[in-house]
Write a protein that holds these residues in place. Structure first.
Motif, PDB file in Angstrom:
ATOM      1  N   LYS A 136      -4.940   0.210   4.965  1.00 50.54           N
ATOM      2  CA  LYS A 136      -4.110   1.350   4.579  1.00 50.54           C
ATOM      3  C   LYS A 136      -4.959   2.588   4.304  1.00 50.54           C
ATOM      4  CE  LYS A 136       0.040  -0.859   2.745  1.00 50.54           C
ATOM      5  NZ  LYS A 136       0.979  -0.921   1.614  1.00 50.54           N
ATOM      6  N   GLU A 220       3.211  11.051   1.308  1.00 48.98           N
ATOM      7  CA  GLU A 220       3.847   9.803   0.883  1.00 48.98           C
ATOM      8  C   GLU A 220       2.883   8.631   0.979  1.00 48.98           C
ATOM      9  OE1 GLU A 220       7.193   9.584   3.440  1.00 48.98           O
ATOM     10  OE2 GLU A 220       8.344  11.149   2.374  1.00 48.98           O
ATOM     11  N   ALA A 221       2.078   8.597   2.046  1.00 46.80           N
ATOM     12  CA  ALA A 221       1.109   7.509   2.213  1.00 46.80           C
ATOM     13  C   ALA A 221       0.053   7.551   1.117  1.00 46.80           C
ATOM     14  CB  ALA A 221       0.452   7.607   3.592  1.00 46.80           C
ATOM     15  N   GLU A 223       0.390   8.853  -1.920  1.00 46.97           N
ATOM     16  CA  GLU A 223       1.041   8.476  -3.178  1.00 46.97           C
ATOM     17  C   GLU A 223       1.170   6.956  -3.289  1.00 46.97           C
ATOM     18  OE1 GLU A 223       4.904  10.178  -3.818  1.00 46.97           O
ATOM     19  OE2 GLU A 223       4.133  11.526  -5.361  1.00 46.97           O
ATOM     20  N   ASP A 224       1.595   6.322  -2.179  1.00 45.43           N
ATOM     21  CA  ASP A 224       1.749   4.867  -2.168  1.00 45.43           C
ATOM     22  C   ASP A 224       0.417   4.171  -2.394  1.00 45.43           C
ATOM     23  OD1 ASP A 224       4.428   5.182  -1.697  1.00 45.43           O
ATOM     24  OD2 ASP A 224       4.309   4.812   0.468  1.00 45.43           O
ATOM     25  N   GLU A 227      -0.627   4.217  -5.983  1.00 43.39           N
ATOM     26  CA  GLU A 227       0.152   3.262  -6.761  1.00 43.39           C
ATOM     27  C   GLU A 227      -0.393   1.849  -6.575  1.00 43.39           C
ATOM     28  OE1 GLU A 227       2.832   2.455  -9.584  1.00 43.39           O
ATOM     29  OE2 GLU A 227       2.681   4.464  -8.673  1.00 43.39           O
ATOM     30  N   GLU A 228      -0.672   1.471  -5.327  1.00 42.04           N
ATOM     31  CA  GLU A 228      -1.141   0.121  -5.058  1.00 42.04           C
ATOM     32  C   GLU A 228      -2.547  -0.117  -5.597  1.00 42.04           C
ATOM     33  OE1 GLU A 228       0.012  -1.781  -1.245  1.00 42.04           O
ATOM     34  OE2 GLU A 228       0.669   0.240  -0.690  1.00 42.04           O
TER      35      GLU A 228
END
Length: 644
Positions: A136, A220-221, A223-224, A227-228
């Motif tokens: 990712k 968005e990527a 931000e995700d 979080e992860e």
């Protein structure tokens, strides 16, 4: 600051000169002015966001301490914070701290792409610790490369790599537009190819892609991934007000791309006055008013924080700690005593609101009893600080205070090999006058001569008169409050031979005090040159009769005497140089040194016309012609004069 001082300080700011430590001009996490409380509050704001985005603006003028405050905030979040990035775990979150300095990239790489890459590298490094998230993170880097490419080569570059028309670019390509630089596109493609398949997996080749959608997908990527990974990204942007307006605005635009993402924080250090100026330059010709220029920056900043200006107590403490730091670095003060002094000062500054002042008794308590040199310096700090605080040319600016003290101690160092015995306190008092009221310093310097053994009766009388608050002080002092305070500052200089002090503060132009000083003919010529506005036969005869040595000295003295009224606009302002050099060519090098001091941005064509026929000024005119700051009208005048 005179030329020898400036050269030495720029070339070796962190060196010791013959055993005497100088103060560097770099940002620091060592707190001498009670900034730590502000830094702790700023760090607490970031911790208390609960994952919500936050942007903090640290504003303040040049040299006020913005960079140091930024580093202190970073150290509060990450005690092991280095020059680049680091991570620190807390119970609530892990902070990835990134420091970005757009000034370093100016002229080498676009600030927007540099910021994106810096953030991408930091996130990728953190993701390496979790094998499940590496892919990712690499996908995020690919997106960054795409955005970098789009910025570098525009939508043309994106189309060339993907084969898919982006936005309206297909129409542009079909029309044969050459708006994009082909070499830049090639470089962008090569940069993207550093990550295998950089453009693949980002776009669906079956569908056209719009750049706005890709930007939103990137946000968005990111931000995700935050979080992860369980991280909060904290980006410190420093030295924004050192950049050219184009770079400053580009950096702010890049910040806007990353701003207000969950688990993100931006701390932006910049002079808000400069930012408003950069915005005006960016939108030149649009009729932008001050409110819009201010709002541009305000929309990026949720929490404005202004670096507090040093007050009288902070100025005194700061000056004293600089003296103690110098003593510690040169081995004159034990580490334990220096550390205790810093702790005591920090505690006292937190209590000044209760009436506990940083007074002489407190400062003397910081140093070992019996150390006469350090006790004397504590007294000097106590006396100097009020003037450093109130003088309009210093205004308790930490950087200017450092530069002031560097100059004083450099002169003290230069005195030893010349067998000059002069007290550092006398040097400090004189340099304070040079720094804060140059016209008065020059007027006094002109009165120093070998005939009076370097003593100025006018200064002695003024120091005596200053003791009576009701007494009027004669010119050149007048009724200026600063000068009255300066006159009362110890040590008194009226009965002191000032030639050693002026010799140490001399530049290459004036103050050659000694046996070759002005004689009666030289003094008469000096006065004539000061008042002369046009060439005349009587002046030329005076120059011939004075001889080359006295004429050269008179030329330099008259030039210095007219310093305060010089505008660098009129031919008459260089008349004394032109006339003396016309008769005595040996004065040419000195004249060239004098006129080379010109602030080129202020030059006017009238000055060029006066110098065009002077052989000694040829090199100076060449430098002006090649200087970017020289007005175009002046450059044209130089070119025209050469043709004639």
């Amino acid at each position: 600051m005179n030329l020898p001082d400036a050269v030495r300080l720029r070339c070796a700011p962190n060196k010791k000169i013959k055993g005497h430590a100088m103060w560097h001009d770099n940002e620091t996490t060592v707190d001498y002015v009670n900034f730590r409380l502000v830094a702790k509050a700023c760090a607490e704001l970031i911790r208390d966001t609960g994952g919500e985005p936050i942007s903090i603006g640290i504003s303040g003028g040049w040299g006020i301490g913005k960079s140091s405050l930024v580093r202190m905030v970073a150290s509060e979040l990450s005690p092991d914070q280095g020059a680049g990035k680091s991570a620190v775990s807390t119970e609530a979150s892990k902070y990835i701290v990134v420091t970005f300095n757009p000034w370093l990239y100016q002229g080498f790489e676009d600030a927007r792409t540099a910021l994106l890459q810096t953030v991408g590298d930091a996130v990728l490094e953190e993701a390496q610790k979790d094998t499940g998230l590496v892919d990712k993170a690499k996908s995020l880097v690919k997106r960054i490369n795409f955005l970098r490419l789009a910025q570098l080569g525009g939508e043309v570059a994106a189309t060339l790599i993907t084969g898919v028309p982006v936005g309206l670019i297909g129409k542009v390509v079909e029309a044969g537009s050459e708006a994009w630089n082909k070499e830049s596109i090639k470089e962008g493609i090569a940069a993207a190819q550093e990550v295998p398949g950089a453009a693949k997996g980002i776009l669906d080749e079956a569908k056209p892609m719009s750049l706005p959608k890709e930007i939103q997908s990137f946000r968005e990527a990111l931000e995700d991934l935050f979080e992860e990974l369980g991280i909060t990204l904290v980006v410190f942007v420093d030295d924004l007000d050192r950049c050219l307006p184009k770079t400053a605005i580009a950096t702010l635009e890049a910040i806007r791309l990353l701003l207000f993402l969950r688990r993100s924080a931006f701390v932006i250090a910049a002079d808000d006055v400069f930012i408003r100026g950069a915005v005006r330059v960016h939108f030149a010709g649009t009729g932008l008013d001050d409110d819009v220029a201010t709002n541009y920056f305000d929309k990026l900043i949720q929490v404005p924080l202004r670096v507090p200006r040093l007050g009288p107590n902070e100025t005194k403490a700061y000056t004293a700690l600089l003296f103690l730091e110098r003593a510690h670095r040169s081995g004159q003060l034990d580490t334990e005593i220096f550390a205790a002094a810093k702790t005591s000062v920090e505690a006292r500054l937190r209590e000044t609101w209760t009436g506990k002042a940083v007074d002489l008794a407190f400062l003397e308590s910081l140093v070992p009893q019996g150390n006469a040199e350090l006790l004397g310096l504590m007294g000097l700090a106590e006396r100097l600080a009020p003037l450093l605080f109130s003088a309009s040319t210093v205004q308790a600016n930490p950087r200017l205070i450092k530069r002031f003290l560097n100059t004083v101690f450099l002169r003290k160092t230069l005195a030893k090999p010349q067998n000059i015995d002069v007290d550092v306190q006398a040097l400090a008092k004189w340099h304070l006058l040079e720094r804060c009221d140059e016209a008065t310093a020059n007027a006094l310097a002109e009165k120093v001569s070998a005939e009076s053994e370097g003593r100025i009766s006018l200064l002695r009388d003024a120091e005596e008169a200053a003791k009576d608050q009701e007494a009027k002080i004669q010119l050149p002092f007048g009724d200026k409050p600063f000068l009255r305070e300066w006159l009362l500052l110890e040590p008194l200089l009226g009965d002191m031979d000032l030639r050693p002090i002026l010799h140490l503060s001399r530049d290459s132009t004036v103050r050659d005090f000694g046996a070759d000083d002005l004689n009666s003919a030289g003094k008469a010529l000096r006065d004539a040159l000061i008042s002369a506005r046009t060439s005349n036969d009587a002046l030329k005869q005076q120059i011939r009769e004075a001889g080359d040595v006295q004429s050269g000295l008179a030329m330099a003295r008259s030039w210095e005497a007219r310093r305060s009224s010089r505008t660098w606009q009129k031919a008459e302002e260089v008349l004394m140089l032109v006339e003396v050099c016309r008769i005595h060519s040996s004065a040419g090098p000195r004249a060239a040194a004098l006129v080379s001091q010109a602030p080129v941005a202020q030059l006017a064509p009238g000055l060029v016309s006066a110098l065009a026929s002077c052989e000694w000024a040829r090199e100076v005119l060449t430098k002006w012609e090649s200087d970017e700051q020289t007005p175009q009208s002046v450059k044209r005048a130089i070119t025209s004069a050469r043709k004639q």
